[in-house]
Design a protein around this motif. Sequence first.
Motif, PDB file in Angstrom:
ATOM      1  N   LYS A   1       6.218  -6.330  -8.272  1.00 49.87           N
ATOM      2  CA  LYS A   1       5.738  -6.937  -9.508  1.00 49.87           C
ATOM      3  C   LYS A   1       5.566  -5.966 -10.674  1.00 49.87           C
ATOM      4  N   PRO A   2       5.067  -4.722 -10.464  1.00 50.89           N
ATOM      5  CA  PRO A   2       4.881  -3.817 -11.600  1.00 50.89           C
ATOM      6  C   PRO A   2       6.158  -3.528 -12.386  1.00 50.89           C
TER       7      PRO A   2
ATOM      8  N   PHE B   1      14.860  -1.230 -13.314  1.00 48.05           N
ATOM      9  CA  PHE B   1      13.664  -2.081 -13.263  1.00 48.05           C
ATOM     10  C   PHE B   1      14.032  -3.491 -12.802  1.00 48.05           C
ATOM     11  N   GLY B   2      15.178  -3.967 -13.260  1.00 55.55           N
ATOM     12  CA  GLY B   2      15.598  -5.333 -12.930  1.00 55.55           C
ATOM     13  C   GLY B   2      15.791  -5.556 -11.447  1.00 55.55           C
ATOM     14  N   ILE B   3      16.471  -4.615 -10.784  1.00 56.03           N
ATOM     15  CA  ILE B   3      16.713  -4.835  -9.353  1.00 56.03           C
ATOM     16  C   ILE B   3      15.435  -4.629  -8.537  1.00 56.03           C
ATOM     17  N   VAL B   4      14.567  -3.716  -9.012  1.00 59.33           N
ATOM     18  CA  VAL B   4      13.291  -3.509  -8.308  1.00 59.33           C
ATOM     19  C   VAL B   4      12.410  -4.755  -8.430  1.00 59.33           C
ATOM     20  N   ALA B   5      12.374  -5.353  -9.635  1.00 65.17           N
ATOM     21  CA  ALA B   5      11.599  -6.589  -9.840  1.00 65.17           C
ATOM     22  C   ALA B   5      12.157  -7.715  -8.982  1.00 65.17           C
ATOM     23  N   ALA B   6      13.483  -7.780  -8.903  1.00 66.92           N
ATOM     24  CA  ALA B   6      14.123  -8.831  -8.102  1.00 66.92           C
ATOM     25  C   ALA B   6      13.842  -8.657  -6.619  1.00 66.92           C
ATOM     26  N   ARG B   7      13.526  -7.446  -6.224  1.00 70.72           N
ATOM     27  CA  ARG B   7      13.201  -7.184  -4.818  1.00 70.72           C
ATOM     28  C   ARG B   7      11.738  -7.471  -4.518  1.00 70.72           C
ATOM     29  N   GLY B   8      10.967  -7.857  -5.550  1.00 72.50           N
ATOM     30  CA  GLY B   8       9.597  -8.302  -5.309  1.00 72.50           C
ATOM     31  C   GLY B   8       8.501  -7.348  -5.721  1.00 72.50           C
TER      32      GLY B   8
ATOM     33  N   GLU C   1       8.206  -5.773 -13.436  1.00 72.22           N
ATOM     34  CA  GLU C   1       8.518  -6.895 -14.322  1.00 72.22           C
ATOM     35  C   GLU C   1       8.131  -6.622 -15.773  1.00 72.22           C
ATOM     36  N   LYS C   2       6.961  -6.021 -15.979  1.00 72.02           N
ATOM     37  CA  LYS C   2       6.476  -5.795 -17.349  1.00 72.02           C
ATOM     38  C   LYS C   2       7.385  -4.868 -18.143  1.00 72.02           C
ATOM     39  N   PRO C   3       7.728  -3.650 -17.640  1.00 65.36           N
ATOM     40  CA  PRO C   3       8.636  -2.799 -18.408  1.00 65.36           C
ATOM     41  C   PRO C   3      10.023  -3.409 -18.578  1.00 65.36           C
ATOM     42  N   ARG C   4      10.491  -4.140 -17.582  1.00 67.10           N
ATOM     43  CA  ARG C   4      11.782  -4.826 -17.719  1.00 67.10           C
ATOM     44  C   ARG C   4      11.757  -5.790 -18.890  1.00 67.10           C
TER      45      ARG C   4
ATOM     46  N   ALA D   1       0.832  -1.209   0.000  1.00 68.74           N
ATOM     47  CA  ALA D   1       0.000   0.000   0.000  1.00 68.74           C
ATOM     48  C   ALA D   1       0.861   1.250   0.000  1.00 68.74           C
ATOM     49  N   SER D   2       1.974   1.219   0.717  1.00 74.75           N
ATOM     50  CA  SER D   2       2.873   2.367   0.740  1.00 74.75           C
ATOM     51  C   SER D   2       3.586   2.518  -0.595  1.00 74.75           C
ATOM     52  N   GLN D   3       3.938   1.412  -1.198  1.00 73.71           N
ATOM     53  CA  GLN D   3       4.592   1.472  -2.507  1.00 73.71           C
ATOM     54  C   GLN D   3       3.668   2.132  -3.533  1.00 73.71           C
ATOM     55  N   ILE D   4       2.395   1.764  -3.486  1.00 78.05           N
ATOM     56  CA  ILE D   4       1.413   2.336  -4.419  1.00 78.05           C
ATOM     57  C   ILE D   4       1.217   3.823  -4.150  1.00 78.05           C
ATOM     58  N   ASN D   5       1.057   4.195  -2.878  1.00 81.39           N
ATOM     59  CA  ASN D   5       0.873   5.608  -2.530  1.00 81.39           C
ATOM     60  C   ASN D   5       2.101   6.439  -2.887  1.00 81.39           C
ATOM     61  N   LEU D   6       3.269   5.846  -2.666  1.00 81.52           N
ATOM     62  CA  LEU D   6       4.504   6.575  -2.908  1.00 81.52           C
ATOM     63  C   LEU D   6       4.706   6.857  -4.389  1.00 81.52           C
ATOM     64  N   ILE D   7       4.504   5.833  -5.222  1.00 80.87           N
ATOM     65  CA  ILE D   7       4.700   6.051  -6.659  1.00 80.87           C
ATOM     66  C   ILE D   7       3.641   7.008  -7.199  1.00 80.87           C
ATOM     67  N   SER D   8       2.451   6.988  -6.612  1.00 83.19           N
ATOM     68  CA  SER D   8       1.400   7.922  -7.005  1.00 83.19           C
ATOM     69  C   SER D   8       1.820   9.365  -6.695  1.00 83.19           C
ATOM     70  N   MET D   9       2.419   9.574  -5.529  1.00 84.29           N
ATOM     71  CA  MET D   9       2.902  10.901  -5.170  1.00 84.29           C
ATOM     72  C   MET D   9       4.040  11.335  -6.085  1.00 84.29           C
ATOM     73  N   TYR D  10       4.898  10.389  -6.423  1.00 81.00           N
ATOM     74  CA  TYR D  10       5.993  10.703  -7.351  1.00 81.00           C
ATOM     75  C   TYR D  10       5.440  11.136  -8.707  1.00 81.00           C
TER      76      TYR D  10
END
Length: 325
Positions: free
Chosen positions: A286-287, A277-284, A289-292, A214-223
């Motif tokens: 999921k969003p 994108f690769g290291i973020v996907a590897a950290r779990g 993965e698609k652009p990577r 939930a924080s990841q979603i809110n944070l990227i939305s603010m960004y």
Amino acid sequence: MLLIYYSRYSTESMKAYKIMKFLLLTFSVAIFISACGQSNYELANASYEAGDYERAFKEFSFLANDGDIKAQYFLGVMYEKGQYIEQNFQHASKWYMKSAKKGYPNAQVRLAQLYIQGAGVERDYWMAMKWSRRAAVQGNEEAEASIGYMFHDGIGVNQDYVEAVKWYRKAAEKGWAKAQHDLGVMYQNGRGVEKNYFQAITWYRKASDQGFLASQINLISMYHEGLGVPENNILAIEWFQSLAEKGHIMAQYRLAEMYYQGIGGVDKDYIEAYAWFGIVAARGFKPAEKPRDQIENQLNKIKIDKARVLAREYWTKYVNIANSQ
């Protein structure tokens, strides 16, 4: 006379010897029982962590019936979740209560949650607050977060955002991800505190780095909306770069987006975008993965090999190091 004296001395010596032997044996048995109890708990806990719920249940049951408060708590957990045995909230509440009355904070928190839900016990918000406070007094961060939630929603108490913020902060400062997220929400919306996007981002980031979705979603939305982000493009790039290099996952994701789309004053760079994108996907997350994968399909073998090398380098520099701090 000498023979009589010797016989009396021998009899008294034998009595003393037997008493000493009995005391030594009793002491040894006590130590043995104590050691067995400890090893049994370790065995039960190890079985539970390994997913061997049948063995864990048997060991915890033995210890719980003997009064072990941690074992009583774990029996409550297993009944609540239906692990090995059929889910039974009444049995869960019974074991939580036994442990909670002896002061074990984890059991007090779980018992409070059952009172809020009315699961296995009659719904009683006063009892929920009572047990939450008992755990909170011992510094239990989950209990502190729960009290914050009750004040936020007015559950069993008058709704009070200021009081909610106070309790969220207590738990957030101890690293409780849900409380960090809730505190971020309070700052973003100006509830109980003055609206402050920088503080909202700070707390969202802490929860995001623990994988709190939930924080990841809110944070990227603010960004995306530019809230709490430097307005100047150059400063914004430097800001995201600095945060990404410190291991903050959503800053890494946003930096990848910027390189992928060529926004925020940066040129398109698929190799940089792939690495982030690769290291973020590897950290779990999921969003990512698609652009990577889309980038991988657009690059030739030489460039994709270069991008993978860069991703490994970034992982070592900006993930492993951050995790070790």
